[in-house]
Scaffold this active site. Sequence first.
Site, short mmCIF file in Angstrom:
data_model
loop_
_atom_site.label_atom_id
_atom_site.label_comp_id
_atom_site.label_asym_id
_atom_site.label_seq_id
_atom_site.Cartn_x
_atom_site.Cartn_y
_atom_site.Cartn_z
N SER A 524 -19.78 -6.97 7.09
CA SER A 524 -18.55 -6.69 6.77
C SER A 524 -18.03 -7.16 5.36
CB SER A 524 -17.51 -6.99 7.83
OG SER A 524 -16.09 -6.84 7.38
N TYR A 537 -12.48 -12.97 12.81
CA TYR A 537 -13.63 -12.12 12.66
C TYR A 537 -14.37 -12.42 11.38
CZ TYR A 537 -15.42 -7.44 11.12
OH TYR A 537 -16.12 -6.23 10.79
#
Length: 649
Positions: A524, A537
Amino acid sequence: MSLETLVAFSNQYGADSRFVLAGGGNTSMKTEEHLYIKGSGTSLATITEEGFVKMDRSSLAAIWNRQYPENSDEREAAVLADLMAARCAGEEKKRPSVETLLHDLFPQKYVLHVHPTLVNGLTCSVNGAALAAELFPDAIWVEETKPGYTLAKVCRDKIEAYVAEKNEQPVLVFLQNHGVFFAGECEKCLEALVSRVMNTLEKKTSRTADLTPAEVDRASAAAVAPLLRMLYAPDGHAVVRHCANAEILRFAASREAFAAIREPLTPDHIVYCKAEPLYLDSTDPDTVIAAWNELKDRRGFAPRIVFVKNLGMFAIGAAMKDAITAEAVWMDAVKITVYAENFGGVAHMAPAMVDFIVNWEVESYRSKVAASAAASAPLAVKIAVVTGSAQGFGAGIAEYLAEQGAAVVIADMNGDGAKAEAEKITATYGTPALAVTVNVSDEDSVRAMIEETVLTFGGLDIFINNAGIVRAGGLEEMTKSNFELVTAVNYTAYFLCVKYATVPMKLQRKASPTYMSDVIEINSKSGLAGSNKNFAYAGSKFGGIGLTQSFAMELAPYGIKVNAICPGNFLDGPLWSDPDRGLFVQYLRAGKVPGAKTVEDVRAFYEAKVPLGRGCRTEDVACAVSYIISQKYETGQALPVTGGQEMLN
């Protein structure tokens, strides 16, 4: 004339696995002037009127009056030329069956030549001739004979003798180790004759093959398949399928037990599976490689069937279709062997006949026609696992890989969704897809996923770690359980997946020392820069890049490239847009976007952060996946696909 009837019963028997194997068998119909015979390389199950070759019967009859060379190869070549010349105008692109002359010998309108497993139990048995005479006094038995003109001539002599003795035409001819001919004036005549033969043999059969699925050491079996795959095709263009049932394990128990099915039973077994299978006592990689090379050097071909002691059977092909065919054909040999045990024991083809079939031009032609065309798609016969691929980014990546020719494994917690996606991929792209239910944070589940992949396809070339989870929130909102959940799925699971995915990759490299594989983590942009009130995250993704770089160094000696792709925000996907648990909703509730009052406000805020003005799309990630797989000199990299939102220094 009724070509429709010919097509109908051809399709009927061709689609019935009891009678026809791998598209084999032959049918014909005749008039006074013409014979319509199945073209070589066509399948009875799907044949249409265009699949039959129209032959001139007067030209076929003239063949019997010609003098041919004594040398068998020269004779068969000359006869083939005359058969080709006997085709009617407009049939020049079709090749008639080598058994055309034999079909023309029968005066009946319709002829059906098939290889029923039960019948071959008789024709491949020690007492076959005696039992055929006892059970079918109206039948002709033809001893094992070289196919082609030689067989047709023997059958001609046998038929003439039968007519002279009984003053009637035969309707039933058994060929030792080569099936049966049925002849009749109508479709119902054939059906009655076939039923009589099958019912009679069923009554004489006390034991059939036990095909009950058997449990074996799956880890050991999965350690063999990747070696076989790369030994067969060092470039990876091969599929290996594992099969284990009670009967197979009986024959795999020892070399002595294996001897019963080691030699070919019919020409079809040679065409589709080669003339000798390999038996392995050990799963030690060096032993497997040495045994394979010994057989290949001795026989001049690579085996298509491998039996491994106590583990079962492996079928190999250049593509999934070929491997499935090889598996079905050798399972037919297993069934025939068991049937033959009811009739005095199995009688294999004579070694001289095996050598003839191996080198016969007609069977070489059939082998070429039977094999799948050389794969031209960029990822043809590559085997790929994509976790979290029942939907979203993962589904899009899996579909891209399938479109490029790869066999894909749809691995997801959502088993129903994975099955639906796999079915969609197979229907859309025509490539094999396997659905596997997996919990990537559970070690046993991950191990089972890789074993299932390897035992279905034979190995693993591309592993894409896409499964991920987001639980947003600042320090005050984040709970320990949510933090650990994110870490387990995004970080720990990546380690578990790489641990087991690289096992078959390493084995492939051992058998093919220049072969390369890929591990790709879908990371990501949050793995490149911190994320406000999304530290669980971001931390897991930062850790993922650390794992990627570390794995890359450890696995480089095995030809395994390990890279990460760092997409920007997939604003159109369920991760963001799900109305209940999507990030738009989570970020709105967490107050991550100052002043945002609606989901649309949150979306606009994130779109404004991207220089290229939009969220990341599946095709953007697919392009990055394609690049990583195609290049051979990058490993340990984190590739941004963020529209310029995050840039590497």
